[in-house]
Design an enzyme around this catalytic site. Sequence first.
Site, short mmCIF file in Angstrom:
data_model
loop_
_atom_site.label_atom_id
_atom_site.label_comp_id
_atom_site.label_asym_id
_atom_site.label_seq_id
_atom_site.Cartn_x
_atom_site.Cartn_y
_atom_site.Cartn_z
N CYS A 114 0.85 -1.05 0.04
CA CYS A 114 -0.02 0.04 0.01
C CYS A 114 0.71 1.15 -0.06
O CYS A 114 0.38 2.10 -0.44
CB CYS A 114 -0.97 -0.23 1.30
SG CYS A 114 -2.15 -1.35 1.16
N HIS A 249 -3.48 7.49 1.74
CA HIS A 249 -3.84 6.11 1.41
C HIS A 249 -5.32 5.96 1.85
O HIS A 249 -5.79 6.36 3.01
CB HIS A 249 -2.92 5.06 2.02
CG HIS A 249 -3.33 3.86 1.61
ND1 HIS A 249 -3.90 3.37 0.59
CD2 HIS A 249 -3.36 2.64 2.68
CE1 HIS A 249 -3.94 2.05 0.72
NE2 HIS A 249 -3.96 1.58 1.67
N ASN A 279 -10.21 -0.09 -0.59
CA ASN A 279 -8.56 0.38 -0.69
C ASN A 279 -8.09 -0.54 -1.69
O ASN A 279 -8.31 -1.79 -1.98
CB ASN A 279 -8.17 -0.75 0.83
CG ASN A 279 -6.71 -0.72 0.91
OD1 ASN A 279 -5.89 -0.35 -0.08
ND2 ASN A 279 -6.25 -1.26 2.05
O1 UT7 Z 1 -3.91 -0.88 3.25
C1 UT7 Z 1 -3.16 -1.33 4.50
C2 UT7 Z 1 -3.71 -1.13 5.65
N1 UT7 Z 1 -4.70 -1.48 6.22
C3 UT7 Z 1 -5.63 -1.12 7.02
O2 UT7 Z 1 -5.24 -0.12 7.27
C4 UT7 Z 1 -6.60 -1.84 7.58
C5 UT7 Z 1 -6.71 -1.53 9.06
N2 UT7 Z 1 -7.74 -2.31 9.73
C6 UT7 Z 1 -9.03 -2.04 9.35
O3 UT7 Z 1 -9.27 -1.17 8.93
C7 UT7 Z 1 -10.06 -2.81 10.56
O4 UT7 Z 1 -9.38 -3.30 11.54
C8 UT7 Z 1 -11.01 -3.46 9.84
C9 UT7 Z 1 -11.99 -2.77 8.89
C10 UT7 Z 1 -10.26 -4.74 8.92
C11 UT7 Z 1 -11.92 -4.33 10.79
O5 UT7 Z 1 -12.58 -3.55 11.76
P1 UT7 Z 1 -12.68 -3.76 13.31
O6 UT7 Z 1 -13.73 -2.80 13.96
O7 UT7 Z 1 -11.19 -3.90 13.82
O8 UT7 Z 1 -13.43 -5.18 13.61
P2 UT7 Z 1 -12.90 -6.77 14.18
O9 UT7 Z 1 -11.87 -7.12 13.03
O10 UT7 Z 1 -12.56 -6.33 15.63
O11 UT7 Z 1 -14.13 -7.25 13.96
C12 UT7 Z 1 -15.25 -7.23 14.73
C13 UT7 Z 1 -16.34 -8.10 14.38
C14 UT7 Z 1 -15.85 -9.51 14.67
O12 UT7 Z 1 -16.91 -10.01 15.13
P3 UT7 Z 1 -17.13 -10.65 16.69
O13 UT7 Z 1 -15.78 -11.51 16.94
O14 UT7 Z 1 -17.02 -9.46 17.42
O15 UT7 Z 1 -18.52 -11.29 16.78
C15 UT7 Z 1 -15.91 -9.91 13.29
O16 UT7 Z 1 -16.20 -11.20 12.84
O17 UT7 Z 1 -16.97 -8.10 13.26
C16 UT7 Z 1 -17.08 -9.13 12.38
N3 UT7 Z 1 -16.58 -9.19 11.23
C17 UT7 Z 1 -17.67 -8.69 10.25
N4 UT7 Z 1 -18.87 -8.75 10.31
C18 UT7 Z 1 -19.78 -8.52 9.05
C19 UT7 Z 1 -15.28 -8.97 10.38
N5 UT7 Z 1 -15.60 -8.68 9.19
C20 UT7 Z 1 -16.91 -8.56 8.72
C21 UT7 Z 1 -17.79 -8.14 7.72
N6 UT7 Z 1 -19.17 -8.39 7.69
N7 UT7 Z 1 -17.05 -8.07 6.52
#
Ligand code: UT7
Length: 322
Positions: A114, A249, A279
């Site tokens: 990225c 980004h 992204n």
């Molecule tokens: O380009 C390189 C740099 N990349 C980034 O900067 C990405 C950085 N990270 C992020 O943007 C965020 O961490 C994410 C968008 C990837 C995830 O958001 P989050 O608020 O950290 O969510 P999480 O991973 O803690 O997941 C929360 C919940 C989980 O369920 P439980 O365990 O709380 O029941 C996941 O299973 O959301 C669930 N979940 C989803 N639910 C519906 C994860 N993905 C999805 C989805 N739809 N697509």
Amino acid sequence: MIRRSILLGTGSALPVRAVSNAELAETVDTSDEWIVERTGIRNRHIAGEGETTSTLATDAARAALDAAGVAPQDIDLIILATATPDQTFPATATTVQAALGIDDCVAFDVAAVCSGFLYAITVADSMIRSGVAKRALVIGAETFSRLLDWEDRATCVLFGDGAGAVVLGAEESADGTRGILASKLHADGRHNQLLYVDGGPSTTQTVGKLRMRGQEVFRHAVVNLASVLNEVMAMAGLTNADIDWLVPHQANARILDATARKLKLSPDRVVVTVDRHANTSAASVPLALDLAVRDGRIKPGELIVLEAMGGGFTWGACVIRL
Ligand code: UT7
């Protein structure tokens, strides 16, 4: 006299097919509500048959050359940032060179995921300032959809395909107030297992799929981006109040908001495209830049700052006076 790299033109290209969150939710266990709330993404473009990293890169390059009023034959350097090359080798930059009909130039790819465009523009700027190149095409182009695990909802909803390009030209002036004023790159390989692809020619002999520990990447992104932005502004002898436009980004709207808050930058000075493109890795910064130049927001004479952070980790920032 001071020799600097001037931004002569920008261009971009997107695959024809746009895919909304609702359309994704038909095949992936997710919802428009979750994706919008956690990421700000509403839409992404996905490459179809015949659309590859090199075709998108070539279209973006043509648009940038047109905007710059530069003929392909006047380009002496092509640097293409990508983590999704058409082939493991040759460099996709040489495929673009051939498609543009350029007989001879320096052409190579840069792999910094990225942050790839920041790495590529910094290398091109060094080669221009040292006299190795006069007119450079710097491209960020990706087809991340082909690296995604479409059964992993935590990653597959986050990415899209696309390409962006800029043409840089050498200019000598007495005061050097225009062009790339400063840039700074970083890498910290201790974190290379937080965002990676689980395959490759030297290990599995497969292409592999993208894997990410999202929350940890998020935390590092906010800290590293704010820090490198402060660093690069100090190198340029400027303050955050001098920034007309931040072109970041586009990984997650919450990262953009948090970075702007840390820098005390008004959100309406930040170019946001993550809602439309998701992204697009190395393509995201030049895509966002081209959009804001073409819709008239970014104007000649303004100060813009580019930044990105990605797998590796790698991160960087660049200050440009247009
Ligand atoms: O380009 C390189 C740099 N990349 C980034 O900067 C990405 C950085 N990270 C992020 O943007 C965020 O961490 C994410 C968008 C990837 C995830 O958001 P989050 O608020 O950290 O969510 P999480 O991973 O803690 O997941 C929360 C919940 C989980 O369920 P439980 O365990 O709380 O029941 C996941 O299973 O959301 C669930 N979940 C989803 N639910 C519906 C994860 N993905 C999805 C989805 N739809 N697509």
